[in-house]
Enzyme design. Structure first.
Site, short mmCIF file in Angstrom:
data_model
loop_
_atom_site.label_atom_id
_atom_site.label_comp_id
_atom_site.label_asym_id
_atom_site.label_seq_id
_atom_site.Cartn_x
_atom_site.Cartn_y
_atom_site.Cartn_z
N ASN A 9 113.28 53.86 102.71
CA ASN A 9 113.73 53.32 103.99
C ASN A 9 114.68 52.16 103.69
OD1 ASN A 9 114.01 52.12 106.48
ND2 ASN A 9 111.86 51.51 106.68
N TRP A 10 115.97 52.43 103.89
CA TRP A 10 116.97 51.42 103.51
C TRP A 10 117.12 50.32 104.56
CZ3 TRP A 10 121.54 55.01 101.45
CH2 TRP A 10 121.07 55.72 100.34
N LYS A 11 116.50 50.51 105.70
CA LYS A 11 116.55 49.51 106.79
C LYS A 11 118.00 49.12 107.10
CE LYS A 11 111.89 48.16 105.68
NZ LYS A 11 110.84 47.18 105.71
N HIS A 95 108.09 52.83 113.19
CA HIS A 95 107.99 51.84 112.12
C HIS A 95 107.53 50.51 112.71
CE1 HIS A 95 109.10 48.99 109.02
NE2 HIS A 95 109.03 50.01 108.18
N GLU A 97 108.46 47.59 112.35
CA GLU A 97 109.54 46.70 112.82
C GLU A 97 110.03 47.14 114.20
OE1 GLU A 97 111.84 47.01 109.20
OE2 GLU A 97 110.22 45.92 108.20
N GLU A 167 101.21 52.12 106.86
CA GLU A 167 101.89 50.91 106.39
C GLU A 167 101.22 49.68 107.00
OE1 GLU A 167 106.14 51.80 105.05
OE2 GLU A 167 106.23 51.50 107.21
N GLY A 173 107.28 44.19 103.07
CA GLY A 173 108.27 43.19 102.70
C GLY A 173 107.67 41.85 102.27
N SER A 213 105.42 47.22 100.24
CA SER A 213 105.64 46.61 98.93
C SER A 213 105.34 47.53 97.74
CB SER A 213 104.85 45.29 98.79
OG SER A 213 105.27 44.38 99.79
P1 PGA Z 1 108.72 47.39 101.76
O1 PGA Z 1 108.95 48.16 103.16
O2 PGA Z 1 108.55 48.43 100.71
O3 PGA Z 1 109.95 46.55 101.59
O4 PGA Z 1 107.47 46.55 101.94
C1 PGA Z 1 108.25 49.34 103.46
C2 PGA Z 1 108.64 49.82 104.82
O5 PGA Z 1 108.87 49.00 105.72
O6 PGA Z 1 108.74 51.04 105.05
#
Ligand code: PGA
Length: 253
Positions: A9-11, A95, A97, A167, A173, A213
């Site tokens: 997931n490159w966000k 997700h 976020e 998650e 993150g 993470s």
């Molecule tokens: P992260 O993000 O690996 O940077 O913790 C995972 C995600 O949000 O899918």
């Protein structure tokens, strides 16, 4: 036997040039593997270019979000058919976020899942609890309602196209990962919930990724848990060699 599925997931990261470079490095560095499914989830604006680069490979390309609607006066939105048009086969839905920053509710997520499935996209439904919910011993309750409300009126046949990503919000993150045991415990809970909601066959076929993470150091321990079938990788997926390492670890399990 469920095939491991490693997704990046490159966000909202990278420039056009960087997205191209990362894609080419991944494409060229991947050994053809039948044992692992691999997917990348770039920003909408890079999807066309990234799917071009992966067109001759078996890497899936997906979007990080999508609209509930097919087309029309929805300024700023991107529809399922548009995603198909630029080569997407997958889409992330719900997700954390999106849930927290953009107030996506379980009911919105349910509509997005239906829109994805109607467009023939394979969704990855993200679920997970926040720190305060875990501290209050509410992990199962939160995940259960994310599943039951998120999957309302979705059939077992449609669930065969679905991946779930567990998650924990507190691990995203932050550099804090769930221990392999903590993660496996929630994955087991998810599989049992899916067995109750659908049937044993559907639950056994369902792939459940862990996210939060994940990196090349912790991937082996996480991926070797019995109920963990892959990873949704954020930060570490922006580095080609780290992502390739995680894919190789998955292939060796
Ligand atoms: P992260 O993000 O690996 O940077 O913790 C995972 C995600 O949000 O899918």
């Amino acid at each position: 036997m469920r095939k491991q599925f490693i997704a990046g997931n490159w966000k909202m990261n990278l420039t056009l040039e960087e997205a191209g470079n990362l894609s080419r490095k991944l494409r060229d560095g991947l050994k053809v593997s039948d044992t692992v499914d691999i997917g990348v989830f770039p920003s909408f604006v890079y999807l066309d270019k990234v799917s071009d680069i992966f067109s001759e490979s078996n890497v899936f390309v997906g979007a990080q979000n999508m609209s509930i609607e097919k087309c029309g006066a929805f300024t700023g939105e991107v529809s399922g058919p548009m995603l198909k048009d630029v080569g997407c086969t997958h889409v992330l839905i719900g997700h954390s976020e999106r849930r927290t920053i953009y107030q996506e509710t379980n009911s919105v997520i349910n509509s997005k899942l239906k829109a994805a499935l109607l467009t023939d996209l394979s969704p990855i439904l993200c679920v997970g609890e926040r720190q305060e919910e875990r501290d209050a011993d509410k992990t199962d309750e939160v995940v259960e309602s994310q599943l039951s409300e998120g999957l309302l009126n979705i059939t077992s046949e449609q669930v065969n196209r679905l991946t779930i990503a567990y998650e924990p919000v507190w691990a995203i993150g932050t550099g804090k990962t769930a221990t392999p045991e903590q993660a496996n415990e929630v994955h087991t809970f998810i599989r049992n919930t899916m067995r109750d909601k659908y049937d044993d066959n559907t639950a056994q076929r369902l792939r459940i990724q862990y996210g939060g993470s994940v990196n090349a150091e912790n991937a082996e321990q996480l991926l070797s848990q019995s109920e963990i079938d892959g990873a949704l990788v954020g930060g570490a997926s922006l580095d080609s060699s780290t992502f390739l390492d995680i894919v190789s670890i998955a292939a060796s399990i």
